[in-house]
Design an enzyme around this catalytic site. Sequence first.
Site, PDB file in Angstrom:
ATOM      1  N   GLU A 115      -5.356  -5.598  10.288  1.00 39.96           N
ATOM      2  CA  GLU A 115      -4.345  -4.585  10.567  1.00 39.96           C
ATOM      3  C   GLU A 115      -4.663  -3.897  11.891  1.00 39.96           C
ATOM      4  O   GLU A 115      -5.497  -2.985  11.931  1.00 39.96           O
ATOM      5  CB  GLU A 115      -4.336  -3.531   9.459  1.00 39.96           C
ATOM      6  CG  GLU A 115      -4.025  -4.067   8.086  1.00 39.96           C
ATOM      7  CD  GLU A 115      -3.463  -2.976   7.200  1.00 39.96           C
ATOM      8  OE1 GLU A 115      -2.326  -3.115   6.768  1.00 39.96           O
ATOM      9  OE2 GLU A 115      -4.147  -1.966   6.977  1.00 39.96           O
ATOM     10  N   LYS A 135       0.088   4.243  -0.315  1.00 40.14           N
ATOM     11  CA  LYS A 135      -0.594   5.427   0.257  1.00 40.14           C
ATOM     12  C   LYS A 135      -0.385   6.646  -0.659  1.00 40.14           C
ATOM     13  O   LYS A 135      -0.244   6.471  -1.871  1.00 40.14           O
ATOM     14  CB  LYS A 135      -0.109   5.690   1.684  1.00 40.14           C
ATOM     15  CG  LYS A 135      -0.111   4.441   2.553  1.00 40.14           C
ATOM     16  CD  LYS A 135       0.048   4.733   4.004  1.00 40.14           C
ATOM     17  CE  LYS A 135       0.192   3.426   4.762  1.00 40.14           C
ATOM     18  NZ  LYS A 135       0.100   3.583   6.198  1.00 40.14           N
ATOM     19  N   SER A 180       3.487  -2.664  10.265  1.00 43.08           N
ATOM     20  CA  SER A 180       4.940  -2.647  10.446  1.00 43.08           C
ATOM     21  C   SER A 180       5.625  -3.973  10.078  1.00 43.08           C
ATOM     22  O   SER A 180       6.552  -4.404  10.763  1.00 43.08           O
ATOM     23  CB  SER A 180       5.287  -2.223  11.875  1.00 43.08           C
ATOM     24  OG  SER A 180       4.783  -0.919  12.129  1.00 43.08           O
ATOM     25  N   HIS A 200      -9.370   0.806   4.824  1.00 41.02           N
ATOM     26  CA  HIS A 200      -8.093   0.975   5.530  1.00 41.02           C
ATOM     27  C   HIS A 200      -8.318   1.901   6.724  1.00 41.02           C
ATOM     28  O   HIS A 200      -9.131   2.833   6.651  1.00 41.02           O
ATOM     29  CB  HIS A 200      -7.052   1.567   4.568  1.00 41.02           C
ATOM     30  CG  HIS A 200      -5.673   1.580   5.140  1.00 41.02           C
ATOM     31  ND1 HIS A 200      -5.253   2.539   6.033  1.00 41.02           N
ATOM     32  CD2 HIS A 200      -4.626   0.735   4.965  1.00 41.02           C
ATOM     33  CE1 HIS A 200      -3.999   2.288   6.377  1.00 41.02           C
ATOM     34  NE2 HIS A 200      -3.599   1.191   5.757  1.00 41.02           N
ATOM     35  N   ASN A 249       0.869  -1.180   0.000  1.00 40.23           N
ATOM     36  CA  ASN A 249       0.000   0.000   0.000  1.00 40.23           C
ATOM     37  C   ASN A 249       0.903   1.227   0.000  1.00 40.23           C
ATOM     38  O   ASN A 249       1.486   1.569   1.021  1.00 40.23           O
ATOM     39  CB  ASN A 249      -0.889  -0.031   1.253  1.00 40.23           C
ATOM     40  CG  ASN A 249      -1.685   1.250   1.431  1.00 40.23           C
ATOM     41  OD1 ASN A 249      -1.792   2.058   0.511  1.00 40.23           O
ATOM     42  ND2 ASN A 249      -2.241   1.431   2.620  1.00 40.23           N
ATOM     43  N   GLY A 254       2.272   1.781  10.731  1.00 41.05           N
ATOM     44  CA  GLY A 254       3.188   2.916  10.611  1.00 41.05           C
ATOM     45  C   GLY A 254       3.868   3.300  11.913  1.00 41.05           C
ATOM     46  O   GLY A 254       4.466   4.365  12.014  1.00 41.05           O
ATOM     47  N   GLU A 313      -6.813   4.330   7.817  1.00 44.38           N
ATOM     48  CA  GLU A 313      -6.669   5.777   7.520  1.00 44.38           C
ATOM     49  C   GLU A 313      -7.921   6.304   6.841  1.00 44.38           C
ATOM     50  O   GLU A 313      -8.309   7.459   7.047  1.00 44.38           O
ATOM     51  CB  GLU A 313      -5.416   6.008   6.656  1.00 44.38           C
ATOM     52  CG  GLU A 313      -4.144   5.833   7.481  1.00 44.38           C
ATOM     53  CD  GLU A 313      -2.941   5.342   6.705  1.00 44.38           C
ATOM     54  OE1 GLU A 313      -2.928   5.436   5.467  1.00 44.38           O
ATOM     55  OE2 GLU A 313      -1.999   4.837   7.355  1.00 44.38           O
TER      56      GLU A 313
END
Length: 266
Positions: free
Chosen positions: A177, A11, A222, A103, A9, A183, A105
């Site tokens: 996730e 992003k 991560s 996701h 991904n 991240g 985010e």
Amino acid sequence: MRRFLVAGNWKMHGSKELTAELISGVSRHVLDNARISEQKVLAYDILVCPATPYLQQASTLAEALPIQVGAQNVNANAQGAYTGEVSLSMLSELGCGHVLLGHSERREVFGETDTSIAEKFASCVNGEFDITPVLCIGETLAARQAGETENVVAAQLDAVLDVVGIEGFKDAVIAYEPVWAIGTGETASPEQAQQVHAFIRAKLSGLDAEIADKLRILYGGSVKPGNAEELFAQIDIDGGLIGGASLDVSSFAGICEAAQKLATQA
Ligand code: PEP
């Protein structure tokens, strides 16, 4: 036997130059590695999800390579007055075979809800375009600390199951996730991840054992070359959704090689 999927991904990162560098660099690395290990073909799948402006370039570059291209988001509507949005037919024309949905985010920064994510998922599985949804689910740190991980994940799954039923998961992918691991450099331990993956599979298995058994459940949060192998070695972990490390050729290729190693060992 489920085939590993290693998905990147990207992003909102990238450029034309980086797109070319990542696609050619990763394919060269993984193919060289496969040849060295005398496995002439890749025993797993690679997916990259660039930002929308680079999808066409990525698809063209990846055409003759063992890399598939996916998008990071889609609008559930077929077309219309939805400024700034992209439809499934557009993604299909851009060469996408997968799309990330929900996701964390998108949920946290852009206010996507279980309901809107379920609508997008339904448009993928009920539509005429062959685009596989990659449903991202996972708990926050607060939820984990409160012992709510399974409840959160179950609710995220139920929202989609209520709309498409278990049949909707026939050709889908799930990415577990944990939000606290995305991240942050903090990874779920292989045992923590396996526990949630097993929970997801068991929940779906209660509805249809065959679909659940075939479903690929990726771990994201991560993942790095140094931890990929022990994560992917878990029985219910079928690869990874990789953020930061997917932007570096040797890191992403290193993660891919963990999948190749596990898939080709006796
Ligand atoms: C992600 O964004 O889906 C992700 C897992 O990011 P990272 O690998 O950087 O934690």
